[in-house]
Design a protein around this motif. Sequence first.
Motif, PDB file in Angstrom:
ATOM      1  N   ASP A   1       0.931  -1.342  -0.019  1.00  0.00           N
ATOM      2  CA  ASP A   1      -0.035  -0.055   0.034  1.00  0.00           C
ATOM      3  C   ASP A   1       0.844   1.174   0.101  1.00  0.00           C
ATOM      4  O   ASP A   1       0.673   2.114  -0.655  1.00  0.00           O
TER       5      ASP A   1
ATOM      6  N   PRO B   1      -9.157 -11.950  -1.246  1.00  0.00           N
ATOM      7  CA  PRO B   1      -8.586 -10.644  -1.558  1.00  0.00           C
ATOM      8  C   PRO B   1      -9.054  -9.984  -0.241  1.00  0.00           C
ATOM      9  O   PRO B   1     -10.359 -10.014   0.121  1.00  0.00           O
ATOM     10  N   SER B   2      -8.239  -9.021  -0.007  1.00  0.00           N
ATOM     11  CA  SER B   2      -6.748  -8.815  -0.157  1.00  0.00           C
ATOM     12  C   SER B   2      -5.850  -8.781   1.086  1.00  0.00           C
ATOM     13  O   SER B   2      -5.176  -7.713   1.407  1.00  0.00           O
ATOM     14  N   ASN B   3      -6.216  -9.981   1.792  1.00  0.00           N
ATOM     15  CA  ASN B   3      -5.401 -10.169   3.116  1.00  0.00           C
ATOM     16  C   ASN B   3      -5.053 -11.491   3.334  1.00  0.00           C
ATOM     17  O   ASN B   3      -6.071 -12.422   3.064  1.00  0.00           O
TER      18      ASN B   3
ATOM     19  N   ARG C   1       1.323 -13.259  -0.778  1.00  0.00           N
ATOM     20  CA  ARG C   1       0.625 -12.127  -0.500  1.00  0.00           C
ATOM     21  C   ARG C   1      -0.466 -11.831  -1.460  1.00  0.00           C
ATOM     22  O   ARG C   1      -0.158 -11.762  -2.698  1.00  0.00           O
ATOM     23  N   ASN C   2      -1.612 -11.248  -1.092  1.00  0.00           N
ATOM     24  CA  ASN C   2      -2.668 -11.085  -2.082  1.00  0.00           C
ATOM     25  C   ASN C   2      -3.220  -9.440  -1.689  1.00  0.00           C
ATOM     26  O   ASN C   2      -4.524  -9.111  -2.038  1.00  0.00           O
ATOM     27  N   PHE C   3      -2.208  -8.749  -1.204  1.00  0.00           N
ATOM     28  CA  PHE C   3      -2.504  -7.210  -1.139  1.00  0.00           C
ATOM     29  C   PHE C   3      -2.945  -6.610  -2.379  1.00  0.00           C
ATOM     30  O   PHE C   3      -2.625  -7.055  -3.413  1.00  0.00           O
ATOM     31  N   VAL C   4      -3.640  -5.433  -2.129  1.00  0.00           N
ATOM     32  CA  VAL C   4      -4.207  -4.537  -3.454  1.00  0.00           C
ATOM     33  C   VAL C   4      -3.015  -4.246  -4.306  1.00  0.00           C
ATOM     34  O   VAL C   4      -1.803  -3.740  -3.739  1.00  0.00           O
TER      35      VAL C   4
ATOM     36  N   ARG D   1      -0.585  -5.879  -5.508  1.00  0.00           N
ATOM     37  CA  ARG D   1       0.540  -6.718  -5.405  1.00  0.00           C
ATOM     38  C   ARG D   1       1.084  -7.539  -6.664  1.00  0.00           C
ATOM     39  O   ARG D   1       2.284  -7.457  -7.085  1.00  0.00           O
TER      40      ARG D   1
ATOM     41  N   GLN E   1      -8.011  -8.957  -8.326  1.00  0.00           N
ATOM     42  CA  GLN E   1      -8.314  -9.674  -7.134  1.00  0.00           C
ATOM     43  C   GLN E   1      -7.291 -10.996  -7.029  1.00  0.00           C
ATOM     44  O   GLN E   1      -7.496 -11.770  -7.941  1.00  0.00           O
ATOM     45  N   ILE E   2      -7.006 -11.216  -5.737  1.00  0.00           N
ATOM     46  CA  ILE E   2      -5.951 -12.388  -5.978  1.00  0.00           C
ATOM     47  C   ILE E   2      -6.364 -13.285  -4.593  1.00  0.00           C
ATOM     48  O   ILE E   2      -6.739 -12.651  -3.546  1.00  0.00           O
ATOM     49  N   TYR E   3      -6.624 -14.403  -4.955  1.00  0.00           N
ATOM     50  CA  TYR E   3      -6.816 -15.652  -4.119  1.00  0.00           C
ATOM     51  C   TYR E   3      -5.594 -16.426  -3.687  1.00  0.00           C
ATOM     52  O   TYR E   3      -5.225 -17.144  -5.077  1.00  0.00           O
TER      53      TYR E   3
END
Lengths: 167, 419
Positions: free
Chosen positions: A20, B274-276, B382-385, B387, B394-396
Motif C-alpha cells: 500500500d 482478497p486482499s489479506n 501475499r494478496n495485497f491490493v 501486489r 483480485q488475488i486468491y
Amino acid sequence: MIDKIEGYTYILGDDINTDDIVPSNALTLRDTTEMAKNTLRYLRPNFVGMVTKNNIIVAGENFGTGSSREEAVNVFKILGVKAIIAKSFARIYFRNLINLGIPGIQLNWDKKKFSHGDHLEITLNKGLIFNKTKNKEIDFKKLPDFLTKILEDEGILNQLKKKLFKG
Amino acid sequence: MSYTIAEKILLNHSNHKSVVPGQFIECEIDLIMVHEQLGGRIHKEYEKLGIDYVWDPNKIFFILDHWVPAPTISAAEMHQDCRIFAEKYKFIHNIGMNRGICHQVLPEMGFSRPGMLIVGSDSHTTTYGAFNCLSTGIGATDVSVVFATGNLWFKVPESFKINLKGKLNKGIMSKDFILKLIGDLTTKGAIYKSLEFHGDGVKDISIDGRMTITNMVVEAGAKFGVFLPDVKLTKWLEERTDITYKYVYPDKDADYEKEFNYNLSEITPVVAKPSNPGNIVNVEEEEGIEIDQAFLGSCTNGRMEDLRIAAKILKGKKIDPNTRLIIIPASTDIYKEALKEGLIEIFINAGGIFGHSTCGPCIGGHMGVLGPDEVCISSSNRNFVGRMGAPSAQIYLASPATVAASAINGKITDPREVL
C-alpha cells in the motif's frame, strides 16, 4: 534533538501494508523523490498532495505489515512525516522506522484521543503526547533507552558512523 | 533456565549468560542474504558510512531474483548497481541471476543449517527455519549495520508452540495448513513471536512442505518460524553440505506464551480471499468464481512437491481456454528436475506457460502482471491490493493443487474433485 515533535495528524486504518505504502511497480524507480510521489497511491490517491512537512501519521493495528522494503519508511521521511503512531507495528517496519530516525509510537487510541488534523506535541523522553486541538494529555510507553538513543543520533547509521570513527 | 529454540539460538549468538523474552540483546550473525535491495537501497546507505570493507565477505549470500532477467531499464540499472557493489566489496558467494529465488537457492546450496542465525533483506527470510535455524527479514539499514559490524540487536521473542499430529489427506497440502493457521492467528496475531512447530505430525511433512510453512509465518506477523529436527532434515542436509552442525531442541520445560494443537488430518483446502492473507475460507465457499490467471510458483510454492501434484492434476488435460496458467519453478535445479521427470511437457501440453525461475508475477514485476479487474488464483504468499499488478485485480491465495485444479475449470475448484 528530536525530543519534542510538533505536527498535525493524518489518520489511517488497520493493516496498512508495505505494498500500500510503496506499490511494487514503484520500487525499481531510481529517484527516491519520484518514488515518494507514489506513496499510498492506490489506497489514498490524494495523500501525496495533502501531506505536508509537519504531519504525524496515526494508524491502526499492524502498520507496515508485509515486505522488508525500507522504501516504505523512506518515502514518509522524504515527504516530511515526523512520527508514526500506531496501535501496533509490523516487526520489520518498526525496526526500519527507528533505524531511519523516525519515532514509532505504539499506542492504543480511539477517536476521543485523535481525529484527523489534530495539532499534537509529542515529548519522546516523557512518553507524553499533548493534543492541543482537544486540550488533552495522552501517555504512551516510552521506547527503551537504546532505541531513543538511535533517534537522538538521527538514525542507526549516523550512530554507527560515530562509533566507527571515534578517536 | 529452560529455553525455547529461539531463546537458545539467540543466547548462543550473544555474550549474555542468560536471556528472557522481551530482553534486547546484541547477536553475532552467521549469514546474511541480500537480493536486489542491495542496488535499490543498501548501496547508497552503505556508502554513507565511509568505510571500504564489509565485516566478512564470506558470510554474505548475494543473489538477483526479483526482476530477472531485467524487464525494465530501471531494473537493469538496479542490477548494475548490485554488481558494482558485490565486486567492490569482494563478495565470495555472488550467485547471480540464473539460479533462482533466494529462499530456495540458499538452502539448496547448504547455507541454512541447524543452530544458525540468519538474516536477509526480505521478509520471507523466515523460510530457513525449516532447517532448525533462526532466520528473519530486515531492512536495508539493518543490512548495512550487519555488513559493517556482523552484529545486530534483537528483542528476545516470546514463543508459540504449535503441536501437529496426524497426516494431511490426499490433495491437501502444507499450504492449506499454514493458511488455516494464519486465518486462526490473524495477520497480527503473532507479531514479534517465534512459532515453534512440534509433534508427531511433523515427520510426515516433507522439507518442501515445511519451507512453505516457515515461509508464511511472517504473514501472521511472526519473527521466526522454526521446526524441530528429524531424520528427514538429516537426509536433506547430507545431500547438500559437508559442514558439521548441531541440532537445537527446546528444553522440556521451556516457557511458551501460547500453545495451539492441530490435527493435520482435519485440514481441508482453503483460500485466502482478497486482499489479506488472513482472510481464510474453505475452498467450497468460493467455488465457481471465474479466474483469468492461475499462478503456480514463488518462494512459497515453486518446489518439486508443488510441481508434481500440479502435473498429476494436469496430466492429459487442457486448461480452460479463458484462463492463463503460469508455472515458475523456485530454482534452476528444480527446473532441471522437472524437465527430467517430464513435468514441463505435461504443463505445456495442458496449455500452461512455463518460465525460468524468478519472483516475477508474485510482486507484479513481470511474466504475468495482472490487468484491471482480473482475478488470479496464486500459490504465492501475499494478496495485497496491487501486489500482482492492477490495484483492481483480485488475488486468491491457495495451494498448488487448488491452483492447478482451478486452471482446468477456469474457476476456483476444490482439488479433491480432480485428483
